[in-house]
Design a protein around this motif. Sequence first.
Motif, short mmCIF file in Angstrom:
data_model
loop_
_atom_site.label_atom_id
_atom_site.label_comp_id
_atom_site.label_asym_id
_atom_site.label_seq_id
_atom_site.Cartn_x
_atom_site.Cartn_y
_atom_site.Cartn_z
N THR A 1 0.69 -1.39 -0.24
CA THR A 1 -0.04 -0.07 0.12
C THR A 1 0.53 1.24 0.16
O THR A 1 0.32 2.35 -0.15
N ARG A 2 2.16 1.17 0.24
CA ARG A 2 3.12 2.33 0.18
C ARG A 2 3.31 2.79 -1.12
O ARG A 2 3.70 3.96 -1.14
N PHE A 3 3.16 2.34 -2.40
CA PHE A 3 3.19 2.97 -3.37
C PHE A 3 1.98 2.44 -4.48
O PHE A 3 1.10 1.70 -3.96
N ASP A 4 1.93 2.99 -5.62
CA ASP A 4 0.73 2.89 -6.55
C ASP A 4 0.79 1.52 -7.19
O ASP A 4 1.61 1.48 -8.31
N SER B 1 11.51 -3.17 2.01
CA SER B 1 10.20 -4.09 2.54
C SER B 1 9.18 -3.99 1.37
O SER B 1 8.47 -4.98 1.03
N CYS B 2 9.19 -2.98 0.66
CA CYS B 2 8.24 -2.92 -0.43
C CYS B 2 8.55 -3.80 -1.63
O CYS B 2 7.84 -4.49 -2.17
N LEU B 3 10.04 -3.74 -2.07
CA LEU B 3 10.67 -4.70 -3.06
C LEU B 3 10.35 -6.04 -2.70
O LEU B 3 9.72 -6.97 -3.44
N LEU B 4 10.51 -6.55 -1.54
CA LEU B 4 10.27 -8.15 -1.28
C LEU B 4 8.88 -8.43 -1.14
O LEU B 4 8.40 -9.60 -1.45
N ALA B 5 7.86 -7.32 -0.78
CA ALA B 5 6.35 -7.87 -1.02
C ALA B 5 6.07 -7.78 -2.51
O ALA B 5 5.26 -8.49 -2.71
N LYS C 1 15.58 4.09 -19.01
CA LYS C 1 14.54 4.12 -17.95
C LYS C 1 13.35 4.88 -18.41
O LYS C 1 13.26 6.01 -19.16
N ALA C 2 12.01 4.30 -17.99
CA ALA C 2 10.81 4.72 -18.46
C ALA C 2 10.14 5.76 -17.55
O ALA C 2 9.63 6.67 -17.90
N GLU C 3 10.34 5.27 -16.24
CA GLU C 3 9.68 6.15 -15.17
C GLU C 3 10.60 6.16 -13.80
O GLU C 3 11.52 5.44 -13.79
N SER C 4 10.63 7.38 -13.15
CA SER C 4 11.07 7.31 -11.95
C SER C 4 10.00 7.33 -10.74
O SER C 4 9.41 8.53 -10.77
N LEU C 5 9.85 6.58 -9.93
CA LEU C 5 9.06 6.49 -8.84
C LEU C 5 9.64 6.74 -7.58
O LEU C 5 10.28 6.41 -7.12
N ARG C 6 8.83 7.43 -6.73
CA ARG C 6 9.38 8.09 -5.26
C ARG C 6 8.52 7.39 -4.27
O ARG C 6 7.36 7.68 -4.27
N LEU C 7 9.05 6.63 -3.51
CA LEU C 7 8.36 6.07 -2.26
C LEU C 7 8.16 7.23 -1.18
O LEU C 7 9.24 7.78 -0.69
N GLY C 8 7.14 7.58 -0.86
CA GLY C 8 6.93 8.65 0.03
C GLY C 8 7.06 8.46 1.52
O GLY C 8 6.92 7.42 1.82
N ASN C 9 6.99 9.44 2.31
CA ASN C 9 6.67 9.20 3.80
C ASN C 9 5.11 8.75 4.16
O ASN C 9 4.26 8.93 3.43
N PHE C 10 5.14 8.39 5.29
CA PHE C 10 3.54 7.85 5.77
C PHE C 10 2.82 9.29 5.68
O PHE C 10 3.30 10.39 5.85
N THR C 11 1.64 9.31 5.41
CA THR C 11 0.37 10.41 5.53
C THR C 11 0.48 10.48 7.20
O THR C 11 0.55 9.51 7.73
N GLU C 12 -0.34 11.80 7.30
CA GLU C 12 -0.66 11.81 8.82
C GLU C 12 -1.72 10.56 9.13
O GLU C 12 -1.44 10.00 10.15
#
Length: 567
Positions: free
Chosen positions: A61-64, A90-94, A246-257
């Motif tokens: 759920t941390r990325f799109d 963690s996101c890559l392993l998931a 490279k087609a895209e550059s995605l950034r993993l953001g911080n937690f929202t409030e």
Amino acid sequence: MKSSYIRRFFYIFSEIGFFIIVCSFHGEGFSIIRINRDTMRFFNTAGPVNCQDHYCLPPLTRFDLPEILTLLSQKKYFVLHAPRQSGKTSCLLALREYLNNSGEYRSLYINVETAQAARDDVENGVRSIIVEINKRMDQSPVFTGLGVVTADLWDNTNAYSVLNIVLSRLASIDNKPLVLLIDEIDALVGDTLISVLRQIRSGYDSRPVHFPSSIILCGVRDVRDYRIHSDKDKAIITGGSAFNIKAESLRLGNFTEEETGILLLEHTKETGQVFEEGALAAVWNLTRGQPWLVNALAYEVCFKIEEGRNRSNPISESLVIKAKERLIQRRETHLDQLVDKLQEERVRRVIEPILTGEMFEKNFRPDDISYLVDLGLIIQEQGGALAIANPIYQEIIPRELSYTAQSGMALKSVWYIGEDGRIRVNDLLLSFQQFFREHSESWTDIAQYKEAAPQLLLQAFLQRIINGGGQIIREYGLGRGRTDLFILWHLPDGTYQRFVIECKMVHGSREVTISKGLVQVTKYADRCGAEEVYLLIFDRDKNKSWDEKIFTETIEHQGRMVAVFGM
């Protein structure tokens, strides 16, 4: 002594979350009445998250995820980047597990950090990566029985092409598209990094049958920001030229409030221990959702501080503030790494004007700003304004930059404290005025952040006084033209002494600088609810004598008395 031992014994086991121990004292000893297996989770501050052991937000759920699946279906190569300890691994392993369980892909995760030590030694760097590929294949049931893809390669293959051959073999041994997840790619150095990027690029046209269908490069920075020195080519190679597929550059953001609150409330669900509203707000306000900071602050307050370890006590805002202070003073690895970056010249070029609020560099370099954003040190707000990423970083940066000065100050807070427990701020600042006159030039000579030296020296001076009896809340940012300090000093009756100090550099005439400062500092005092207001004016004109620069006066502005100190 008995209670001391049992507290220590209980803490050892509660740390690792294995047991609940209930003890009964009798005579000179105690007996264990009951030991129960406990699956209590905790906040994770090291390594990938494991939702069985750790409180967690589901990594996918941390990325799109739909966006990533679309890129994979289009056989794209792309980048996922985020600051250190943000949850990338963690996101890559998931994602690997999700893809392998889908039955549509074969996905292999590798971490190439071990190749960092090879630096420009391409042969040993690439060999290390191929060893990692074989190890990860052995650990994955999806690749069981597929054999060693590197057999007999080192005898007859050049290091500048062997990785390409390995990946080609790996993609060809099954008809399912291969998705390769490469973690810590920007840990590689020099020619090793260049060779890896070029070998991947050279196989791009052979995908998906004879080369990975998709490759995700994961690291702190976007590949376009790499500036790699090549000993082989005797030149600087940019990441964009070495990896122009490279087609895209995605950034993993911080937690929202909201996500920050959800994570904290996992602890409440499991233990019944409540986070008060002020505590939830404090965690968010201090961290701005930086994943490591959120987890470290929560772990400190719930598992380290004695009052917080008692599950019958609610977690209060004051406990969160105490936990924050302990993290900073202990200089945890995450914070230590951040401090180490401050020594880099490209970091100084951006951070120093933010500290002073002054635009004294002719031009910001866009790649410097991108670098600091990728590190997670700063954020670029709407409209392009630059600011430190969160209040904890905002506090630790000037503390660390003034540490040398702080260490050399033989100050005793008792001298400045009256019989009522209040700090005699006017006397304190008169003392600083004299200290600044005597020591500022010598300290500025050895300081790396010379333009910010006056503000840092003041904060070092105040920190020595405030330590243990209060806290300094710092506000600064590019274009503000000032540095604001709000000091909360604990009084014996449980209340606070509140005062603000604003620092401004003289630009043009002293009178205009003071006039602007009065408007700013009284507005800041109203916002903070401060009873005492102080304005410090620093004059950097080397042609003026100290007698011209040093002055004190009290000016009334909008019903407030403002003490002004020049130096």
